[in-house]
Structures are given as structure tokens and as C-alpha cells.
Design an enzyme around this catalytic site. Structure first.
Site, PDB file in Angstrom:
ATOM      1  N   SER A   1     -13.698 -23.706  15.285  1.00 42.89           N
ATOM      2  CA  SER A   1     -13.206 -24.551  16.349  1.00 42.89           C
ATOM      3  C   SER A   1     -13.388 -23.969  17.757  1.00 42.89           C
ATOM      4  CB  SER A   1     -11.714 -24.830  16.136  1.00 42.89           C
ATOM      5  OG  SER A   1     -10.964 -23.641  16.215  1.00 42.89           O
TER       6      SER A   1
ATOM      7  N   SER B   1     -12.740 -19.671  12.797  1.00 40.48           N
ATOM      8  CA  SER B   1     -13.032 -20.276  14.104  1.00 40.48           C
ATOM      9  C   SER B   1     -13.521 -19.328  15.185  1.00 40.48           C
ATOM     10  CB  SER B   1     -11.806 -21.008  14.627  1.00 40.48           C
ATOM     11  OG  SER B   1     -11.727 -22.260  14.013  1.00 40.48           O
TER      12      SER B   1
ATOM     13  N   LYS C   1      -9.956 -19.837  25.453  1.00 37.10           N
ATOM     14  CA  LYS C   1      -9.878 -21.058  24.640  1.00 37.10           C
ATOM     15  C   LYS C   1      -8.651 -21.877  25.052  1.00 37.10           C
ATOM     16  CE  LYS C   1      -9.953 -22.479  19.710  1.00 37.10           C
ATOM     17  NZ  LYS C   1      -9.912 -21.984  18.311  1.00 37.10           N
TER      18      LYS C   1
HETATM   19  N1  GLN Z   1     -12.775 -24.842  10.348  1.00 36.60           N
HETATM   20  C1  GLN Z   1     -11.520 -24.437   9.805  1.00 36.60           C
HETATM   21  C2  GLN Z   1     -10.529 -25.578   9.900  1.00 36.60           C
HETATM   22  O1  GLN Z   1     -10.925 -26.605  10.281  1.00 36.60           O
HETATM   23  C3  GLN Z   1     -11.012 -23.230  10.502  1.00 36.60           C
HETATM   24  C4  GLN Z   1     -10.429 -23.535  11.823  1.00 36.60           C
HETATM   25  C5  GLN Z   1      -9.899 -22.331  12.520  1.00 36.60           C
HETATM   26  O2  GLN Z   1     -10.178 -21.186  12.168  1.00 36.60           O
HETATM   27  N2  GLN Z   1      -9.085 -22.595  13.516  1.00 36.60           N
HETATM   28  O3  GLN Z   1      -9.389 -25.452   9.590  1.00 36.60           O
END
Ligand code: GLN
Length: 482
Positions: A147, A171, A72
Site C-alpha cells: 500500500s 506494504s 506516507k
Molecule cells: N497488501 C496487503 C493488504 O492489503 C498488505 C497491506 C499492508 O502491508 N499495509 O492487506
């Protein structure tokens, strides 16, 4: 078989036996990416020359010798771009390897490619990427989740053997569920975050995306352990997570929280999860009704705590130290404000503004402090639950993958994608999502995920239950048609 379709375990057997070379593996992935990457867009950056050079010297006798792992774009790999899918970091090259990358390299693995993501890991669909969205390999008109959408999609599309992502509120698990692969968020403190660009430091963890549970066990073992450069990583022994995989679930008490099965939930999600629970019962697990009464407050308190921490962490992107800078700043404040105005996308700005607000004097007690108290209640819910069960099972997501653009205009709808995953981060526990079935939307089959939640540092039980379930089903053997 095309090496791109192998998993870590099967590939390692062939590499160790010299049936295939690390170079041939990279060539196979390159061919696969040439074929499907135009329709998936899982990567921000692919540098095959470097991958081939590193593969040529990979020691195939090491435990992960010659295994390529996609990374990532939030985890530093020396000499490669690290942009967090943000305009503000365009042109930034990592100057050192993250702790997890050092570990992977020491075991012979080769980091390959930078996986697309929501900017600074804020989002649930990978649509908040300055590089454009990634598409779900099962239906390219749909989102892959986020994400870590690129990390999930490249594994599901067999553009990678496995990958690493980060999970602050879901995420890893949410995109794994929506793309039909295995995603594991380790316990807070299990894996070093040295070299991970920080989003919300009290929640972030790095973890693997894989094609099988066994691979998740292998990769978790490879990246776990204390790193003195990350003071939140703990000095807990790292077990051989593959050793206990075959122990089965007989007698294992699986808690089923009533708050995760609510009126009005998606019927397909409910039915698929219930079928998975029945299957676990057939395998000898004991299903136990439990309650996690503060579940309802997890999402709203997360959206105070995570932005608060993000507002502090992202202060470093000031146009002076990293990446992009407006060329004609009048003075230092002008450089800061215009660089940030141009460099950050809308969701990141929303979080910084929200986070700054809830931390400001006069509001701190009302919002931030209150959210921290709720967080304690959430953690206590789990402590109570562990008196009745060894592990908890829930759906991973409230719906299957939605259409690109469907929720971009409505942040709250987007935030709701993480209702089932966020409490795990708030309590610092480990969680894993694995495929538990497919549902039809627009006459296309879309994967769904089953989430297991484990006690802190009890990834072994999480993996054992997941392996037992996986081996008794065929979901992990399906492939998207691309
Ligand atoms: N979707 C969640 C957010 O927008 C989690 C994101 C994540 O785990 N990095 O914060």
C-alpha cells in the site's frame, strides 16, 4: 549534481560541509516534482512553503540536519493533512507529530509531502486510493505496488531523498521491490506506532524507503526505540546500524526456503533470485536449504486476522470524531451508517465486513481463533529455521509490477501479490527488500526485489547482508527515465 539525485549519506556530507543549504535541497526537490510528479502522482499533498520554512531553520550540524523525508499519508505530521487516502478523512489535519516524526525532527530532518497509498493501507497497488493511483516510475502504465506505493515511487523517481511507509503484510517491501528501491520492515516493537493510523495492530510497523542500504540503516537507527505512548514498542537497545555494515557475509548462513521456490512460479523471478543467491555464495555466504512448512497458510490466515483487527480499528471513523460527515443525518445511527457508506471505498468495506464476520459469535472459533493458531505455527516454522541459518533469502514478490487495472476486479489475485511478505509480519520478524535485477516486460526494464528475513531485533544482520550484496552489484545505481 542535482541534489534530488543524492541519497541521505551523500547529501549529509554536502550539508555538513556547507556545500549546499537545506533550502537549496527543498528547491531542487520542488523542481524535480514539477517535472515528474504529473506522470508519477506519488503525493496526495505537497506544501513547499512549510517545507521551505522548516528547512530555513534546520540545523545542518545535526545527524539528519536538512534532510527532507517524505511521509506516507497514514503517519501524523502536526498541521499537515492526514487522510490515509480515504474520503472519510478528507479535511482532517493532524494535531500532533507521530513518535517517528518527533525523532526525525530532533535529528534535524524535515518532513516533506504526504505520500499516496491504498486507502487505510489496504491493498497492493495503490489503486485503492481516493486520490487516484500512483504510477510506477519505470513504466507509468504499471502499478508501483502498495500500500505504500507513493512512498516507494517518490524515492525511485528522485522526488524524495527517502521516505517512511508502513508495512502490515508487505506494504513496504512489495512496493520497494516493484519500484527498485530499498524497503525495510522493522521487527514488531522496534519502532513506535504512536501517530500511525492503525490498520491491524498486531502486524503494523513503520519503516524506511531509501536509495541505498546504508541509508536504510541510518533511517532505521533514527526512528527506532521505546516510546511509552506505544505499549508495543520494546525497550531494546538501538545499535548503530551503520557500524556493522561492512562486515560482509563470509560464513553467514543464508536459509533458502523451498516453499518460496515453487512449480509454476514466474521464471524471471526465479532466475533473478537464484542469481542473487549465487552472488551471495560468491561473497562467501553459506546457502542452506530450509523448510517453512506452514507458508501456504500464511496468506489465508492473514486475510482473517488483518480484517478482524481492521474492523475494530476503523470503528472510530464514525463521522463524529474525525474528517467527513454527512450534513443531514436524521439521528446518530443514520450519521454513522451514511458517513461510512460514502466515506469508505470498496476494499475497506470488504475488509470491515469480513472482519466483523470472522469475529462474530458462532464464527469466532472457526475463523479468528483458528487463524491465530496457524499464526503460532508460522512463528514456530521460523524458530525451527533459525537453528539452521542466520538469515533467510527469498524473492520479495511473485511477479514484477503489473499493469494498472489488471487486478482491480479480482481481490484474490491482488492478495496474492503479498504471498512472500506476509509471513514476516505474522511472525513479528524484520524483513528488507532491495533491488536484485531487472526483467523485460513490453520491452521495458522492470526492477525485482530480493527479500532478506531476519530474526527479531536482528536488523543489523539483515542490513549487513543487504549492504554486501548491494555493493557487489549495480542495480541500485540505475535510474528510471521520466
Ligand atoms: N497488501 C496487503 C493488504 O492489503 C498488505 C497491506 C499492508 O502491508 N499495509 O492487506
Amino acid at each position: 549534481m542535482n541534489p534530488a539525485f543524492e541519497n541521505i549519506t551523500s547529501l549529509r556530507a554536502k550539508l555538513a560541509a556547507r556545500d549546499i543549504t537545506p533550502t537549496e535541497v527543498i528547491e531542487a526537490l520542488r523542481a524535480r516534482c514539477t517535472q515528474v510528479e504529473p506522470s508519477v502522482s506519488a503525493f496526495n499533498h505537497l506544501d513547499w512553503d512549510t517545507a521551505l520554512r522548516e528547512a530555513a531553520t534546520a540545523d545542518a550540524s545535526l545527524p539528519l540536519g536538512g534532510v527532507p523525508i517524505a511521509i506516507k499519508d497514514v503517519i501524523a505530521v502536526k498541521g499537515q493533512p492526514c487522510t490515509c487516502s480515504s474520503k472519510i478523512l478528507k479535511g482532517h489535519t493532524a494535531v500532533y507529530d507521530a513518535g517517528v516524526i518527533e525523532r526525525l525532527r530532533s535529528l534535524g530532518a524535515v518532513p516533506v509531502g504526504r505520500c499516496n497509498m491504498d486507502e487505510f493501507a489496504m491493498g497492493s497497488s495503490t489503486e485503492n486510493s481516493a486520490d487516484g493511483p500512483t504510477r510506477n516510475p519505470w513504466d507509468t502504465s504499471r502499478i508501483p505496488g502498495g500500500s505504500s506505493g507513493g512512498s516507494a515511487a517518490c524515492v525511485a523517481a528522485h522526488e524524495a531523498i527517502a521516505s517512511l511507509g508502513s508495512d502490515t503484510g508487505g506494504s513496504i517491501r512489495q512496493p520497494a521491490a516493484l519500484c527498485g528501491c530499498v524497503g525495510l520492515k522493522p521487527t514488531y516493537g522496534r519502532v513506535s506506532r504512536y501517530g500511525l493510523v492503525a490498520f491491524a495492530s498486531s502486524l503494523d510497523q513503520i519503516g524506511p524507503f531509501t536509495k541505498t542500504v546504508r541509508d536504510a540503516a541510518t533511517l532505521l537507527g533514527a526512528i527506532s526505540g521505546r516510546d511509552p505512548r506505544d505499549c508495543t514498542s520494546l525497550d531494546q537497545p538501538v545499535p548503530d546500524y551503520t557500524a556493522s555494515l561492512e562486515q560482509g557475509v563470509k560464513g553467514l548462513r543464508i536459509g533458502v526456503p523451498k516453499e518460496y521456490f515453487i512449480e509454476g512460479m514466474d521464471k524471471d523471478v526465479e532466475q533473478t533470485t537464484r542469481q542473487a543467491l549465487d552472488q551471495l555464495a560468491k561473497l562467501g555466504a553459506e546457502l542452506v536449504d530450509i523448510s517453512l512448512p506452514h507458508t501456504n497458510y500464511a496468506l489465508s490466515s492473514y486475510y482473517i486476522i488483518a480484517p478482524a483487527e481492521a474492523s475494530a480499528n476503523l470503528a472510530r471513523f464514525d463521522g463524529v470524531r474525525y474528517g467527513a460527515r454527512v450534513p443531514d443525518g436524521k439521528d446518530v445511527l443514520d450519521v454513522y451508517s451514511r458517513t461510512r457508506a460514502l466515506g469508505f471505498g470498496n476494499e475497506v468495506k470488504r475488509r470491515i465486513i469480513l472482519g466483523t464476520y470472522v469475529l462474530s459469535s458462532g464464527y469466532y472459533d472457526a475463523y479468528y481463533l483458528r487463524a491465530q493458531k496457524v499464526r503460532t505455527l508460522i512463528r514456530k516454522d521460523f524458530e525451527e529455521a533459525w537453528k539452521k541459518c542466520d538469515i533467510i533469502a527469498t524473492p520479495t514478490t511473485p511477479t514484477p509490477a503489473f499493469k494498472l487495472g489488471e487486478k482491480t476486479g479480482d481481490p484474490i489475485q491482488m492478495y496474492l501479490s503479498d504471498v512472500f511478505t506476509i509471513a514476516v509480519n505474522m511472525a513479528g520478524l524484520c524483513g528488507l527488500s532491495l533491488p536484485c535485477g531487472f526483467v523485460q516486460r513490453d520491452s521495458t526494464d522492470l526492477p525485482l526485489g530480493l527479500q532478506f528475513i531476519g530474526k527479531a531485533f536482528d536488523e543489523a544482520t539483515l542490513l549487513r547482508a543487504s549492504h554486501a550484496y548491494e555493493q557487489s552489484t549495480e542495480w541500485h545505481t540505475r535510474r528510471p527515465v521520466l
